[in-house]
Enzyme design. Structure first.
Site, PDB file in Angstrom:
ATOM      1  N   ARG A   1       1.247   2.534   2.152  1.00 24.97           N
ATOM      2  CA  ARG A   1       1.670   3.278   3.350  1.00 24.97           C
ATOM      3  C   ARG A   1       0.882   4.560   3.443  1.00 24.97           C
ATOM      4  O   ARG A   1       0.442   4.956   4.508  1.00 24.97           O
ATOM      5  CB  ARG A   1       3.150   3.601   3.259  1.00 24.97           C
ATOM      6  CG  ARG A   1       3.988   2.383   2.981  1.00 24.97           C
ATOM      7  CD  ARG A   1       4.382   1.557   4.157  1.00 24.97           C
ATOM      8  NE  ARG A   1       5.082   2.116   5.226  1.00 24.97           N
ATOM      9  CZ  ARG A   1       6.366   1.967   5.420  1.00 24.97           C
ATOM     10  NH1 ARG A   1       7.116   1.427   4.506  1.00 24.97           N
ATOM     11  NH2 ARG A   1       6.898   2.350   6.501  1.00 24.97           N
TER      12      ARG A   1
ATOM     13  N   CYS B   1     -12.238   2.837  10.345  1.00 25.80           N
ATOM     14  CA  CYS B   1     -10.857   2.502   9.990  1.00 25.80           C
ATOM     15  C   CYS B   1     -10.453   1.181  10.646  1.00 25.80           C
ATOM     16  O   CYS B   1      -9.494   0.547  10.258  1.00 25.80           O
ATOM     17  CB  CYS B   1      -9.925   3.617  10.429  1.00 25.80           C
ATOM     18  SG  CYS B   1     -10.298   4.241  12.063  1.00 25.80           S
TER      19      CYS B   1
END
Length: 110
Positions: free
Chosen positions: A43, A60
């Site tokens: 996370r 990303c």
DNA sequence: CGCTTGACACCGT
DNA sequence: AACGGTGCCAAGC
């Protein structure tokens, strides 16, 4: 100039670095990154990519979920943007899922 | 047997 | 203290 702010290298910095290491036409998962950092902070990795200010320099969009789904990318509503980029890299995407995802998956070296 | 959905667990900011 | 661009597992169809 105010410097000496982060004596500790932010976790995100490492994430971005790993993100840049992803070869073109390949994919990686949050978990792989977490594993590369020897941590289970999947996370936190996502958080780092989200906070990424060098999106322009950090692919990303090459980072997807381990299950093959794209995930979010600047809000799930813009996930289409990610797909487009991935397809441009040679990655095939099927309804928000990576085609041959496992074949494109890239693991970080030891 | 294969895919989908839901719930809980982990970590860092 | 709460919230994520998640992951893994189990159950259902």
């Amino acid at each position: 100039m105010v410097l000496s702010k982060m004596v500790t290298v932010s976790f995100e910095s490492k994430v971005w670095e790993l993100c840049r290491k992803i070869p073109k036409g390949k994919l990686t998962t949050y978990k792989e990154i977490g594993k590369a950092l020897h941590t289970k902070a999947y996370r936190a990795v996502g958080q780092a990519l989200k906070k990424n200010k060098n999106t322009h320099a950090t692919p990303c969009h090459r980072v997807v979920n381990s299950n093959g789904s794209l995930g979010g990318y600047y809000g799930k509503l813009n996930s289409i943007r990610k797909i487009n980029l991935l397809e441009k890299e040679g990655i095939k995407v099927e309804k928000g899922r990576i085609a041959n995802f496992k074949e494109k998956l890239f693991s970080y070296p030891c």
